[in-house]
Design an enzyme around this catalytic site. Structure first.
Site, PDB file in Angstrom:
ATOM      1  N   GLY A  29       1.989  -3.372   1.395  1.00  0.00           N
ATOM      2  CA  GLY A  29       2.955  -4.120   2.193  1.00  0.00           C
ATOM      3  C   GLY A  29       4.268  -4.280   1.439  1.00  0.00           C
ATOM      4  O   GLY A  29       4.344  -4.004   0.244  1.00  0.00           O
TER       5      GLY A  29
ATOM      6  N   GLN B 128       5.644  -6.864   0.380  1.00  0.00           N
ATOM      7  CA  GLN B 128       5.497  -7.818  -0.724  1.00  0.00           C
ATOM      8  C   GLN B 128       4.236  -7.539  -1.548  1.00  0.00           C
ATOM      9  O   GLN B 128       3.637  -8.451  -2.115  1.00  0.00           O
ATOM     10  CB  GLN B 128       5.481  -9.254  -0.185  1.00  0.00           C
ATOM     11  CG  GLN B 128       6.862  -9.798   0.149  1.00  0.00           C
ATOM     12  CD  GLN B 128       7.773  -9.860  -1.079  1.00  0.00           C
ATOM     13  OE1 GLN B 128       7.327  -9.998  -2.203  1.00  0.00           O
ATOM     14  NE2 GLN B 128       9.067  -9.749  -0.853  1.00  0.00           N
ATOM     15  N   SER B 129       3.835  -6.289  -1.625  1.00  0.00           N
ATOM     16  CA  SER B 129       2.614  -5.941  -2.338  1.00  0.00           C
ATOM     17  C   SER B 129       2.696  -6.269  -3.832  1.00  0.00           C
ATOM     18  O   SER B 129       3.606  -5.807  -4.536  1.00  0.00           O
ATOM     19  CB  SER B 129       2.350  -4.445  -2.156  1.00  0.00           C
ATOM     20  OG  SER B 129       1.417  -3.983  -3.108  1.00  0.00           O
ATOM     21  N   ASN B 130       1.729  -7.045  -4.318  1.00  0.00           N
ATOM     22  CA  ASN B 130       1.622  -7.306  -5.764  1.00  0.00           C
ATOM     23  C   ASN B 130       1.228  -6.038  -6.502  1.00  0.00           C
ATOM     24  O   ASN B 130       1.661  -5.803  -7.628  1.00  0.00           O
ATOM     25  CB  ASN B 130       0.555  -8.374  -6.030  1.00  0.00           C
ATOM     26  CG  ASN B 130       0.923  -9.714  -5.440  1.00  0.00           C
ATOM     27  OD1 ASN B 130       1.995 -10.253  -5.718  1.00  0.00           O
ATOM     28  ND2 ASN B 130       0.053 -10.273  -4.602  1.00  0.00           N
TER      29      ASN B 130
ATOM     30  N   CYS C 272       1.984  -2.912  -5.679  1.00  0.00           N
ATOM     31  CA  CYS C 272       3.127  -2.001  -5.817  1.00  0.00           C
ATOM     32  C   CYS C 272       4.087  -2.488  -6.904  1.00  0.00           C
ATOM     33  O   CYS C 272       4.582  -1.698  -7.702  1.00  0.00           O
ATOM     34  CB  CYS C 272       3.849  -1.856  -4.475  1.00  0.00           C
ATOM     35  SG  CYS C 272       2.884  -0.892  -3.286  1.00  0.00           S
TER      36      CYS C 272
END
Ligand SMILES: *Cc1c(COP(=O)(O)O)cnc(C)c1O
Length: 333
Positions: free
Chosen positions: A76, A78-80, A82
């Site tokens: 997403g 706001q992916s942690n 990524c």
């Protein structure tokens, strides 16, 4: 402890581990149930904070073994995961390509801001295309990089595969040391589950190391049935690939899917109140997407008397701090 029937694969050192185990005594007293302990995996690093870096230690080791000079992964906006991958890439001099699914606030904030700062190359993909053609998009990116003379390595959502789950198998051995140092023998280990890798690693680790504690995961997206088969699949692939002689049916896979609310990354008022309460009572910050939902589930179940016969419960704080800020408008002032 009997010697384990397995050998860990190679890893590179990225995480600040072992992380501490700390009791939340004011909160435990207020809720009147078991003593709640936090495994502080939010302290695995500053920019690398959270659970993904434990998995990346094994996944990036494999990427480097294959001669990769670039990483492709997805999540997403706001992916942690990524963000952690973007930071690790910058740290090791690897190019990072992120396939990010639109949704939620599109302001360049939190994890997304950090992706940009770390120099990750970002493709933002509308939700429909993402859900229908993610593997095709991965392939296209991979071919594009190969044609440009690069050697890309593909990391699946959340680094949750048979390689990444070693990060949480090894966390179990770390927990055993935490337990010994604190003279406890807990009954339950709780975590949030999203792409399933943390749950799979902890569940397999608890079985391999013959822990008394069961692992219970609170889902933040899919239902319990999904996670039962997902965890089994990842564990089976791991056992097969690394030649571990263990029966997947010895695992106790437990998922509670009652606290997801309106959906993945969508909050609800009781969730935001719980995050505020824990922050005020203990000085610990949970996030609205993962740890806040799981912890809200745990506290609610304690209130309902579900765990009244338990003495010590471990909650794995899997991080997510940068994901708090995009939700600023939903907290009470
Ligand atoms: C990704 C993530 C989880 C879930 O872990 P999975 O291994 O993907 O199930 C939990 N908490 C935080 C903060 C995360 O970023």
């Amino acid at each position: 402890m009997s010697s384990p029937v397995f050998k860990y694969p190679n890893k590179i050192s990225l995480a600040n581990i072992p992380t501490p185990l700390t009791p939340l005594d004011r909160l435990s007293e207020k809720y009147g149930g078991p003593r709640i302990w936090l495994k502080r995996d939010d302290l695995t690093g500053s920019t690398l904070s959270g659970n993904k870096v434990r998995k990346l230690e094994y996944v990036i080791a494999e990427a480097l073994d294959t001669g990769a000079d670039s990483l492709i992964t997805c999540g997403g906006l706001q992916s942690n995961h990524c963000r952690a991958t973007a930071m690790v890439g910058a740290q090791l001099g690897l190019d990072v390509h992120l396939l990010l699914r639109e949704g939620g606030s599109s302001v360049i904030d939190g994890n997304l801001l950090m992706d940009h700062l770390a120099g990750a190359k970002i493709d933002r993909i509308d939700r429909k295309t993402y859900f229908s053609s993610l593997s095709k998009i991965f392939k296209e990116k991979q071919n594009q990089l190969i044609n440009a003379g690069k050697t890309p390595y593909l990391i699946p959502t959340g680094a949750s595969d048979e390689v990444g789950i070693w990060g949480y198998i090894s966390c179990v051995s770390e927990l055993i040391e935490n337990f010994q140092n604190n003279h406890i023998n807990p009954d339950l280990i709780v975590c949030a589950t999203g792409s399933g890798g943390t749950q799979a690693g902890l569940t397999l680790g608890a079985s391999l190391y013959n822990l008394k504690a069961q692992v219970l995961s609170y889902a933040v997206c899919d239902n319990a049935e999904y996670f039962a088969s997902r965890v089994k699949d990842d564990v089976n692939r791991c056992l097969e690939r690394y030649g571990v002689n263990w029966d997947v049916n010895r695992l106790s896979i437990n998922t509670n899917d009652s606290y997801i609310g309106p959906g993945y990354a969508k909050g609800y008022p009781e969730l935001f109140s719980t995050i505020q309460e824990v922050c005020r009572l203990e000085g610990v910050l949970l996030d609205p997407v993962y740890t806040g939902k799981a912890f809200h589930g745990l506290l609610t179940d304690i209130k309902l008397g579900k765990f009244s016969d338990l003495k010590d419960v471990i909650f794995i704080h899997t991080g997510g701090i940068f994901g708090v800020f995009p939700y600023r408008s939903q907290f009470k002032k």
